[in-house]
Design a protein around this motif. Structure first.
Motif, PDB file in Angstrom:
ATOM      1  N   UNK A  66      12.144 -12.279 -13.943  1.00 37.48           N
ATOM      2  CA  UNK A  66      12.277 -11.849 -12.566  1.00 37.48           C
ATOM      3  C   UNK A  66      11.260 -10.754 -12.276  1.00 37.48           C
ATOM      4  N   UNK A  67      10.646 -10.798 -11.124  1.00 34.66           N
ATOM      5  CA  UNK A  67       9.776  -9.731 -10.670  1.00 34.66           C
ATOM      6  C   UNK A  67      10.507  -8.966  -9.573  1.00 34.66           C
ATOM      7  N   UNK A  68      10.736  -7.674  -9.799  1.00 31.33           N
ATOM      8  CA  UNK A  68      11.433  -6.834  -8.840  1.00 31.33           C
ATOM      9  C   UNK A  68      10.600  -5.584  -8.607  1.00 31.33           C
ATOM     10  N   UNK A  69      10.817  -4.954  -7.491  1.00 38.09           N
ATOM     11  CA  UNK A  69      10.056  -3.761  -7.126  1.00 38.09           C
ATOM     12  C   UNK A  69      10.882  -2.512  -7.395  1.00 38.09           C
ATOM     13  N   UNK A  70      10.290  -1.576  -8.141  1.00 38.06           N
ATOM     14  CA  UNK A  70      10.894  -0.278  -8.389  1.00 38.06           C
ATOM     15  C   UNK A  70      10.301   0.711  -7.392  1.00 38.06           C
ATOM     16  N   UNK A  71      11.145   1.349  -6.606  1.00 41.26           N
ATOM     17  CA  UNK A  71      10.684   2.298  -5.597  1.00 41.26           C
ATOM     18  C   UNK A  71      11.136   3.704  -5.978  1.00 41.26           C
ATOM     19  N   UNK A  72      10.211   4.665  -5.885  1.00 37.74           N
ATOM     20  CA  UNK A  72      10.502   6.059  -6.204  1.00 37.74           C
ATOM     21  C   UNK A  72      10.000   6.948  -5.082  1.00 37.74           C
ATOM     22  N   UNK A 103       8.267   5.031 -14.669  1.00 37.48           N
ATOM     23  CA  UNK A 103       7.341   6.154 -14.835  1.00 37.48           C
ATOM     24  C   UNK A 103       6.136   6.009 -13.915  1.00 37.48           C
ATOM     25  N   UNK A 104       5.596   4.802 -13.795  1.00 34.74           N
ATOM     26  CA  UNK A 104       4.448   4.585 -12.909  1.00 34.74           C
ATOM     27  C   UNK A 104       4.814   4.850 -11.456  1.00 34.74           C
ATOM     28  N   UNK A 105       6.011   4.434 -11.025  1.00 34.94           N
ATOM     29  CA  UNK A 105       6.428   4.672  -9.644  1.00 34.94           C
ATOM     30  C   UNK A 105       6.619   6.164  -9.379  1.00 34.94           C
ATOM     31  N   UNK A 106       7.183   6.887 -10.350  1.00 34.87           N
ATOM     32  CA  UNK A 106       7.390   8.323 -10.171  1.00 34.87           C
ATOM     33  C   UNK A 106       6.057   9.064 -10.047  1.00 34.87           C
ATOM     34  N   UNK A 107       5.109   8.761 -10.930  1.00 30.38           N
ATOM     35  CA  UNK A 107       3.810   9.436 -10.891  1.00 30.38           C
ATOM     36  C   UNK A 107       3.052   9.054  -9.633  1.00 30.38           C
ATOM     37  N   UNK A 108       3.151   7.786  -9.221  1.00 30.31           N
ATOM     38  CA  UNK A 108       2.472   7.347  -8.013  1.00 30.31           C
ATOM     39  C   UNK A 108       2.996   8.082  -6.786  1.00 30.31           C
ATOM     40  N   UNK A 109       4.324   8.257  -6.711  1.00 33.29           N
ATOM     41  CA  UNK A 109       4.899   8.975  -5.578  1.00 33.29           C
ATOM     42  C   UNK A 109       4.516  10.445  -5.600  1.00 33.29           C
ATOM     43  N   UNK A 110       4.510  11.052  -6.780  1.00 32.09           N
ATOM     44  CA  UNK A 110       4.155  12.465  -6.884  1.00 32.09           C
ATOM     45  C   UNK A 110       2.706  12.716  -6.464  1.00 32.09           C
ATOM     46  N   UNK A 111       1.823  11.818  -6.869  1.00 33.03           N
ATOM     47  CA  UNK A 111       0.397  11.999  -6.551  1.00 33.03           C
ATOM     48  C   UNK A 111       0.015  11.421  -5.199  1.00 33.03           C
ATOM     49  N   UNK A 112       0.887  10.627  -4.591  1.00 30.97           N
ATOM     50  CA  UNK A 112       0.573  10.031  -3.301  1.00 30.97           C
ATOM     51  C   UNK A 112      -0.447   8.925  -3.363  1.00 30.97           C
ATOM     52  N   UNK A 127       0.807  -1.220   0.000  1.00 31.39           N
ATOM     53  CA  UNK A 127       0.000   0.000   0.000  1.00 31.39           C
ATOM     54  C   UNK A 127       0.842   1.272   0.000  1.00 31.39           C
ATOM     55  N   UNK A 128       2.130   1.161  -0.294  1.00 30.54           N
ATOM     56  CA  UNK A 128       2.995   2.334  -0.263  1.00 30.54           C
ATOM     57  C   UNK A 128       3.008   3.016  -1.628  1.00 30.54           C
ATOM     58  N   UNK A 129       2.782   4.332  -1.689  1.00 25.40           N
ATOM     59  CA  UNK A 129       2.885   5.044  -2.977  1.00 25.40           C
ATOM     60  C   UNK A 129       4.325   5.026  -3.484  1.00 25.40           C
ATOM     61  N   UNK A 130       4.465   5.048  -4.797  1.00 29.58           N
ATOM     62  CA  UNK A 130       5.788   5.079  -5.401  1.00 29.58           C
ATOM     63  C   UNK A 130       6.445   3.731  -5.573  1.00 29.58           C
ATOM     64  N   UNK A 131       5.719   2.641  -5.466  1.00 32.63           N
ATOM     65  CA  UNK A 131       6.271   1.291  -5.621  1.00 32.63           C
ATOM     66  C   UNK A 131       5.558   0.589  -6.763  1.00 32.63           C
ATOM     67  N   UNK A 164      12.968  16.815  -5.810  1.00 30.22           N
ATOM     68  CA  UNK A 164      14.035  15.817  -5.699  1.00 30.22           C
ATOM     69  C   UNK A 164      13.465  14.450  -6.060  1.00 30.22           C
ATOM     70  N   UNK A 165      14.222  13.681  -6.834  1.00 29.49           N
ATOM     71  CA  UNK A 165      13.782  12.357  -7.271  1.00 29.49           C
ATOM     72  C   UNK A 165      14.792  11.326  -6.789  1.00 29.49           C
ATOM     73  N   UNK A 166      14.292  10.367  -6.034  1.00 32.93           N
ATOM     74  CA  UNK A 166      15.110   9.244  -5.557  1.00 32.93           C
ATOM     75  C   UNK A 166      14.495   7.962  -6.122  1.00 32.93           C
ATOM     76  N   UNK A 167      15.323   7.172  -6.782  1.00 30.33           N
ATOM     77  CA  UNK A 167      14.849   5.937  -7.423  1.00 30.33           C
ATOM     78  C   UNK A 167      15.766   4.796  -7.024  1.00 30.33           C
ATOM     79  N   UNK A 168      15.171   3.656  -6.696  1.00 29.97           N
ATOM     80  CA  UNK A 168      15.953   2.494  -6.285  1.00 29.97           C
ATOM     81  C   UNK A 168      15.249   1.226  -6.719  1.00 29.97           C
ATOM     82  N   UNK A 169      16.049   0.239  -7.078  1.00 37.97           N
ATOM     83  CA  UNK A 169      15.550  -1.113  -7.338  1.00 37.97           C
ATOM     84  C   UNK A 169      15.650  -1.876  -6.023  1.00 37.97           C
ATOM     85  N   UNK A 170      14.531  -2.262  -5.470  1.00 43.35           N
ATOM     86  CA  UNK A 170      14.507  -2.905  -4.151  1.00 43.35           C
ATOM     87  C   UNK A 170      15.261  -4.228  -4.193  1.00 43.35           C
TER      88      UNK A 170
END
Length: 466
Positions: free
Chosen positions: A307-313, A375-384, A291-295, A354-360
């Protein structure tokens, strides 16, 4: 007799200069040029013109069925996956990795597995005493494996020992930077010594059919130390990667003459040594917060392995004149391109954030199919607004904002379905593959369409069309 002139050799790239200078003209490294004596001629090679007419080489045609190179299975499935099915007889491999990452542990476990299978294996350590290697083997529970062990750094002594008795199937030399040969008048670890020692070991491997593995140190920027020519001389270059703060390790093939170069092997470091990870996706998604925004969950592909990996922004307003861009596990230039497309084509203003991006999990993703998930993680984090918990993302973003197709969507979607994901945001060309995998397809032709759906989800409308 003409006296050989000393050469000035760069220890970073191996370039030879006529005189000393503070900066190498070839690679730009500072204070890397060292004076070395000229190498002595190799045994049996004439340096005078007109001496020795050589031998006639038999010329063959291109027709005829090629002979499949015989392989030696290591007993470790993840290692065999990266090498292309096992060690090729007569090949020479170079394994690099950060200090303490587990290179010696990996090779000790592989040598013990081959020795227990009845093959003659020789492990030569140039950095540790035989008692230290034996102590590690006992700690790993491999003390009873019939591995021939030696601690030596002289190449001539090593080759003389290997020629005694039957030819070994596998020879491990840890490490190439500690070896020295009398054919070069320089200190161990220099470019001349590393190159001469590697050449002597390559001749031994090609003439006897033994597989030789060289261990190489890694510099600060992640490159294998020593001259780049050594990487061209060997048949395969393997890289052992990982984070000291995490338990898993990634084995990659940067070069492989007898197999693919895009396969990876995943291991977990435990108290009993390295264990093979058969389900890496579950490992990388184990600590996911749904339920965390930006993931966003990326359906990636490493070689033939999905592989399924999580992109966090994390996107936050910046108090600096120049906003910060921090990237871990992805290409920073690729992030700059995605940010530019979001602003120019979709109207998403990130210039004051500021933009912080990491591959979990510490995995490094290199394929462009991660663009859509980023792109989806960035927009999700920006919009909350958190993304759907049962959705995966993959697709390449073009400069026009179009979502381009990627290779092999079927294995990605089947892996997602196997782990319980129900939906996938993907290029329109992959909709048929999603139907075959039993995953509901959210076809995204342009990036602004995805941004509009995420904005509607942030307003409470959700993604009902998925």
């Amino acid at each position: 007799m003409v006296r050989a002139k000393p050469a000035f050799v760069c220890q970073s790239c191996g370039a030879v200069h006529n005189r000393w200078s503070g900066k190498c003209d070839a690679c730009g490294a500072w204070n890397s040029i060292v004076q070395e004596a000229a190498s002595a001629p190799l045994p049996g090679v004439s340096t005078s013109r007109g001496l020795g007419r050589g031998r006639v080489v038999v010329l063959e045609g291109l027709s005829g069925a090629p002979d499949e190179a015989p392989r030696l299975a290591s007993g470790m499935a993840e290692l065999d996956r990266v090498t292309g099915g096992g060690f090729v007889v007569g090949s020479i491999l170079l394994l690099g990795g950060d200090p303490g990452i587990g290179k010696s542990t990996l090779l000790l476990q592989a040598s013990a597995a081959l020795a227990n299978a009845g093959h003659r294996v020789v492990y030569v350590s140039g950095e540790e005493a035989a008692a230290q290697v034996r102590l590690r083997a006992q700690r790993l529970g491999l003390g009873d494996a019939p591995v021939a062990l030696a601690a030596e750094t002289c190449v001539e002594d090593i080759l003389a020992t290997l020629r005694e008795g039957p030819t070994p199937r596998l020879v491990i030399l840890d490490s190439i930077q500690t070896l020295w040969t009398g054919q070069a008048e320089s200190a161990p670890g220099t470019v001349t010594q590393v190159r001469a020692s590697a050449q002597a070991l390559i001749r031994y491997a090609k003439t006897t059919g033994a597989c030789v593995i060289l261990v190489g140190h890694v510099t600060k920027d992640g490159q294998i130390a020593g001259p780049r020519v050594v990487e061209h001389m060997v048949d395969a270059v393997l890289s052992f990667e990982g984070d000291a703060g995490r338990d898993f390790r990634i084995l990659r093939a940067q070069k492989n003459r007898f197999g693919p170069t895009d396969e990876i092997g995943v291991f977990a470091m435990t108290g009993g040594g390295l264990e093979e990870v058969r389900n890496p996706s579950a490992l990388f998604l184990g600590d996911r917060e749904p339920d965390a925004p930006g993931a966003a969950v990326l359906a990636a592909l490493e070689g033939s392995r999905p592989l399924l990996v999580e992109i966090q922004a994390l996107v936050v307003p910046s108090s600096l004149g120049t906003p910060r861009r921090a990237v871990v596990g992805w290409d920073s230039a690729r992030l700059a391109m995605v940010l530019a497309v979001l602003e120019a084509r979709c109207g998403v203003r990130l210039g004051q954030h500021d933009v912080h991006l990491a591959v979990a999990g510490g995995l490094r993703v290199q394929e462009p199919a991660a663009d859509l998930a980023v792109a989806a993680a960035l927009v999700s984090s920006l919009m909350g607004a958190p993304l759907p918990v049962d959705a995966v993302f993959f697709g390449e973003i073009g400069l026009t904002g179009a979502v381009r197709p990627v290779a092999h969507p079927g294995p990605r979607l089947r892996e997602a379905a196997r782990l319980g994901f129900k939906r996938a945001a993907l290029p329109p060309s992959a909709a048929e593959a999603a139907q075959e995998a039993g995953v509901a397809a959210l076809s995204v032709a342009t990036l602004d369409a995805l941004v509009a759906r995420l904005a509607a989800r942030a307003d409470g409308a959700g993604m009902k069309g998925a």
